[in-house]
Structures are given as C-alpha cells and as structure tokens.
Scaffold this motif. Structure first.
Motif, short mmCIF file in Angstrom:
data_model
loop_
_atom_site.label_atom_id
_atom_site.label_comp_id
_atom_site.label_asym_id
_atom_site.label_seq_id
_atom_site.Cartn_x
_atom_site.Cartn_y
_atom_site.Cartn_z
N UNK A 72 13.95 1.49 1.28
CA UNK A 72 12.76 1.55 0.42
C UNK A 72 11.69 0.72 1.09
N UNK A 73 10.57 1.36 1.40
CA UNK A 73 9.44 0.60 1.95
C UNK A 73 8.39 0.45 0.87
N UNK A 74 7.60 -0.61 1.00
CA UNK A 74 6.50 -0.85 0.08
C UNK A 74 5.27 -1.22 0.89
N UNK A 75 4.17 -0.55 0.58
CA UNK A 75 2.91 -0.81 1.28
C UNK A 75 2.55 0.29 2.25
N UNK A 76 1.26 0.45 2.48
CA UNK A 76 0.77 1.40 3.46
C UNK A 76 0.77 2.86 3.03
N UNK A 77 0.79 3.11 1.71
CA UNK A 77 0.83 4.50 1.24
C UNK A 77 -0.52 4.98 0.71
N UNK A 78 -1.54 4.17 0.84
CA UNK A 78 -2.85 4.53 0.29
C UNK A 78 -3.64 5.44 1.21
N UNK A 79 -4.94 5.40 1.02
CA UNK A 79 -5.85 6.32 1.71
C UNK A 79 -6.68 5.68 2.81
N UNK A 80 -6.56 4.37 2.99
CA UNK A 80 -7.41 3.71 3.98
C UNK A 80 -6.92 3.98 5.40
N UNK A 81 -7.74 3.65 6.36
CA UNK A 81 -7.43 3.92 7.75
C UNK A 81 -6.18 3.25 8.27
N UNK A 82 -5.82 2.08 7.73
CA UNK A 82 -4.63 1.36 8.19
C UNK A 82 -3.35 1.83 7.50
N UNK A 83 -3.46 2.65 6.46
CA UNK A 83 -2.29 3.11 5.71
C UNK A 83 -1.58 4.23 6.47
N UNK A 84 -0.49 3.86 7.16
CA UNK A 84 0.23 4.83 8.01
C UNK A 84 1.72 4.93 7.68
#
Length: 176
Positions: A72-84
C-alpha cells in the motif's frame, strides 16, 4: 460474522513524498496502525521521493519478496506535476483492479464531496502481489482502509475478498 478464521496478510507500506520524513509520516503511520490493529503483519516500510523509477523499483522489489503479500503506497496520486505514483504503479501492474479507484472515489465522496474527483487512487496485481496507491492524507488512508481495504483484506468478508484468491494470483506463472 462468518465461520472462516482470520488470515493475516503481510503488508508493506510505502510513503511517497518530497517533503515528509519518517518522523512526520502521519499517513504511513495511519496505515500501519490500521493494518496492525486488524491483525495483519507489517512486512516492510519505506519512504521515497516523488520519482517514478524509484517508486516502480521499490514496488518490483517488494513484489519479488516472499514476505510481502500486499503493498500500500500513500502519496503522489494527485494531479500536480510531481504526482507520479499512479504511473509508477501502472509500470509494474500485470493487471489493474479497475473498480478500485471507482470504489475509493465513492467512499471518499461520502466524506469530501466532489473533491474526490481529484484523487487517482489505483490498485493492481503483479507477481502475485496486490498493489494499492492511496492519496497522501491520513484521512484518505483511514477512509480507504475502513471502507475498502480492511474488508477486502479480511478472509472472513463475504461474499468474496482479496485474500481468498491470493493463491491464484500467479497461477499463470506456474508450469502446467
């Protein structure tokens, strides 16, 4: 509840963030508290920056580890350029669990309304291991665990759950 006995699974937790440290990783802490309270085993934990190749490499490493059933990962699921994180997960998936993001959005909408549209939570399977990517907020991790992952990672949950099909996730890799 059911006549089935609880089956603990071994879960690795990955926090993806350019700004968090182990000391202030509240989302990772939330997931660890939830999974351990449920009776599962924390098999590994890591924190990585928002780097697609590094995330995919860690996911592959854990998928190859016999001591890890679920990541389970948490973080980086949004829409910004760093979200990969979502892209890294999809680089690893053999099969995507298409409804995971939809169900997570339904659970989230009950709490945050239409803001749930900004999440790209995803789930999939690789090398017989479940992989789930959640948003980086503690509340999203609680909602995902309580409303979706907790029940699906409980062998007693009926009519069906992720645990009961775990032995068959890699059947295509076995010799006939």
């Amino acid at each position: 509840m059911t006549d089935r006995a609880f089956v603990p699974v071994r879960i690795a937790v990955l926090t993806v963030s350019d700004t968090r440290t182990a000391a202030d990783d509240r989302s990772g802490d939330t997931l660890v508290e939830r999974l351990e309270t449920a009776g599962h085993v924390l098999s590994a934990r890591a924190l990585l920056p928002d780097d697609r190749e590094a995330i995919a490499a860690k996911l592959r490493e854990w998928c190859a580890d016999e001591r890890v059933d679920v990541v389970i990962s948490t973080g980086g699921t949004g829409l910004t350029g760093r979200d990969v994180t979502v892209e890294a997960h999809r680089d690893v998936y053999e099969k995507e669990i298409d409804a995971f993001g939809t169900i997570f959005a339904i659970v989230s909408m009950q709490k945050i309304g239409t803001s749930a549209v900004q999440s790209r939570a995803t789930g999939g399977v690789a090398n017989g291991t479940y992989l789930f990517a959640l948003p980086g907020s503690p509340s999203a991790c609680r909602d995902a665990w309580d409303g979706l992952l907790g029940p699906q990672l409980d062998y007693r949950h009926k009519p069906c759950n992720f645990v009961e099909i775990m032995p068959r996730l890699d059947e295509h890799l076995r010799r006939k």
